[in-house]
Design an enzyme around this catalytic site. Structure first.
Site, PDB file in Angstrom:
ATOM      1  N   ASP A  11     -25.858  18.758  -4.434  1.00  0.00           N
ATOM      2  CA  ASP A  11     -25.291  18.437  -3.119  1.00  0.00           C
ATOM      3  C   ASP A  11     -23.854  18.913  -3.089  1.00  0.00           C
ATOM      4  OD1 ASP A  11     -25.570  16.992  -0.483  1.00  0.00           O
ATOM      5  OD2 ASP A  11     -23.821  15.956  -1.284  1.00  0.00           O
ATOM      6  N   SER A  12     -23.336  19.100  -1.897  1.00  0.00           N
ATOM      7  CA  SER A  12     -21.943  19.513  -1.763  1.00  0.00           C
ATOM      8  C   SER A  12     -20.989  18.427  -2.235  1.00  0.00           C
ATOM      9  CB  SER A  12     -21.638  19.871  -0.305  1.00  0.00           C
ATOM     10  OG  SER A  12     -21.865  18.762   0.536  1.00  0.00           O
ATOM     11  N   TYR A  43     -19.364  20.791   3.176  1.00  0.00           N
ATOM     12  CA  TYR A  43     -19.862  22.108   3.531  1.00  0.00           C
ATOM     13  C   TYR A  43     -20.051  22.299   5.035  1.00  0.00           C
ATOM     14  CZ  TYR A  43     -21.194  23.666  -1.244  1.00  0.00           C
ATOM     15  OH  TYR A  43     -21.192  24.084  -2.547  1.00  0.00           O
ATOM     16  N   GLY A  44     -20.122  21.193   5.781  1.00  0.00           N
ATOM     17  CA  GLY A  44     -20.610  21.223   7.152  1.00  0.00           C
ATOM     18  C   GLY A  44     -19.983  22.232   8.091  1.00  0.00           C
ATOM     19  N   CYS A  74     -29.058  18.509   0.104  1.00  0.00           N
ATOM     20  CA  CYS A  74     -27.968  18.728   1.054  1.00  0.00           C
ATOM     21  C   CYS A  74     -28.560  19.460   2.247  1.00  0.00           C
ATOM     22  CB  CYS A  74     -26.872  19.561   0.400  1.00  0.00           C
ATOM     23  SG  CYS A  74     -25.545  20.105   1.504  1.00  0.00           S
ATOM     24  N   ASN A  75     -28.476  18.854   3.416  1.00  0.00           N
ATOM     25  CA  ASN A  75     -29.075  19.474   4.594  1.00  0.00           C
ATOM     26  C   ASN A  75     -28.386  20.776   4.975  1.00  0.00           C
ATOM     27  OD1 ASN A  75     -31.247  17.695   6.154  1.00  0.00           O
ATOM     28  ND2 ASN A  75     -29.843  16.326   5.106  1.00  0.00           N
ATOM     29  N   THR A  76     -27.062  20.831   4.832  1.00  0.00           N
ATOM     30  CA  THR A  76     -26.342  22.042   5.203  1.00  0.00           C
ATOM     31  C   THR A  76     -26.735  23.197   4.296  1.00  0.00           C
ATOM     32  OG1 THR A  76     -24.494  20.698   5.998  1.00  0.00           O
ATOM     33  CG2 THR A  76     -24.076  23.027   5.631  1.00  0.00           C
ATOM     34  N   GLU A 159     -16.818   9.626   2.997  1.00  0.00           N
ATOM     35  CA  GLU A 159     -16.171  10.116   1.771  1.00  0.00           C
ATOM     36  C   GLU A 159     -14.879   9.345   1.485  1.00  0.00           C
ATOM     37  OE1 GLU A 159     -16.670  13.290  -0.193  1.00  0.00           O
ATOM     38  OE2 GLU A 159     -18.739  13.315   0.492  1.00  0.00           O
ATOM     39  N   CYS A 193     -28.458  14.134   7.278  1.00  0.00           N
ATOM     40  CA  CYS A 193     -27.376  14.335   6.316  1.00  0.00           C
ATOM     41  C   CYS A 193     -27.522  13.216   5.295  1.00  0.00           C
ATOM     42  CB  CYS A 193     -26.005  14.274   6.991  1.00  0.00           C
ATOM     43  SG  CYS A 193     -24.628  14.312   5.804  1.00  0.00           S
ATOM     44  N   THR A 194     -27.469  13.562   4.021  1.00  0.00           N
ATOM     45  CA  THR A 194     -27.738  12.568   2.988  1.00  0.00           C
ATOM     46  C   THR A 194     -26.616  11.554   2.827  1.00  0.00           C
ATOM     47  OG1 THR A 194     -26.973  14.189   1.350  1.00  0.00           O
ATOM     48  CG2 THR A 194     -29.348  14.019   1.717  1.00  0.00           C
ATOM     49  N   HIS A 195     -25.474  11.784   3.491  1.00  0.00           N
ATOM     50  CA  HIS A 195     -24.422  10.762   3.532  1.00  0.00           C
ATOM     51  C   HIS A 195     -24.782   9.622   4.482  1.00  0.00           C
ATOM     52  CE1 HIS A 195     -21.885  13.835   1.688  1.00  0.00           C
ATOM     53  NE2 HIS A 195     -20.893  12.981   1.586  1.00  0.00           N
TER      54      HIS A 195
END
Length: 272
Positions: A11-12, A43-44, A74-76, A159, A193-195
């Site tokens: 993931d980013s 990364y978005g 990571c979706n992005t 974050e 988004c995994t966040h």
């Protein structure tokens, strides 16, 4: 020959830990290496070429550390780098290794969570602008109407561990309202988004009770179980010592201090 290969989770930053947590709960026997590219996160808002470059560098690092199979959690990265890596880089340089993403497994099942056939997708600008979910969902459920909403402030809030504070309410409410204004018939919302699972307490207060809110951890974990059953040639190479290692391109101490809220337990990382 003793199986020694790992499953890589990339993931980013921290978000992929929510997916890793579900995978490790369902498949605890395998050996895993998690890599967060925290030094270059998020990364978005990066370009296609930059995200591809960063993702490929991290994929190659995981391959060099005995990963046979990598999940882009990571979706992005899944939206902007996966297809090129699968179609160009793997055949040319790593024909026996595999890289999977999180978009396709989600697209394969999302239709079973909606009655109205109106679904919302909330993600980063990069994921939304790629239109990857629109294309993938259409392959499996062409009758669904998909409405996208970018949420650029959510990852920075998470974050910085400010996502559950009252100050986050404005941005949570704003993006949810913008999504629902696109269609009052939406009855299923995908957090692409995994966040975003860390915002579930607030999101459940904002969305009506009839709306199903989907997170990707369990979906991706179930898809991986199915994949390994269908590909014994990969599964047989995987070590089964239950080992988990964590790496970051950023500061390990900062990673350790923040990662537990995503993974659900304390962990210790190393510098990439």
């Amino acid at each position: 020959m003793q199986a020694k290969a790992n499953i890589g989770i990339f993931d980013s930053g921290y978000g992929g830990l929510t997916v890793f947590r579900s995978i490790a709960n369902k498949l605890p026997q395998y050996n895993y290496i998690y890599l967060g590219d925290n030094a270059r996160s998020p990364y978005g808002d990066h370009s296609f070429d930059t995200i591809y470059k960063y993702t490929l560098e991290c994929v190659e690092w995981l391959f060099a550390n005995d990963c046979e199979l990598i999940i882009l959690a990571c979706n992005t990265a899944s939206a902007k780098a996966l297809r090129t890596i699968q179609q160009r880089d793997l055949p040319a340089m790593y024909p026996d290794k595999r890289v999977l993403g999180v978009i396709r497994p989600t697209a394969e099942v999302i239709g079973s969570f909606t009655s109205s056939k109106h679904v919302g997708v909330m993600g980063t600008r990069g994921t939304v602008n790629s239109k990857s979910y629109l294309m993938e969902i259409n392959k499996f459920f062409p009758d669904l109407k998909v409405y996208q909403q970018s949420c650029p402030m959510w990852v920075p809030l998470i974050e910085n561990n400010a996502h559950l504070q009252p100050g986050a309410d404005f941005f949570v409410n704003e993006y949810c309202e913008q999504l629902m204004q696109q269609s009052a018939e939406i009855d299923c919302v995908l957090l692409a988004c995994t966040h975003y699972p860390l915002l579930l307490p607030k999101l459940r207060n904002v969305f009506p009770d009839y709306i199903e809110i989907l997170t990707q951890g369990e979906i991706v974990a179930n898809s991986l179980i199915d994949y390994l059953k269908r590909h014994p040639e990969i599964e047989q190479k995987l070590a089964k010592d239950g080992d988990k290692r964590f790496y970051t391109s950023g500061d390990p101490e900062a990673f350790n201090a923040h990662a537990s809220i995503f993974f659900g337990q304390a962990l210790k990382s190393l510098k990439m």
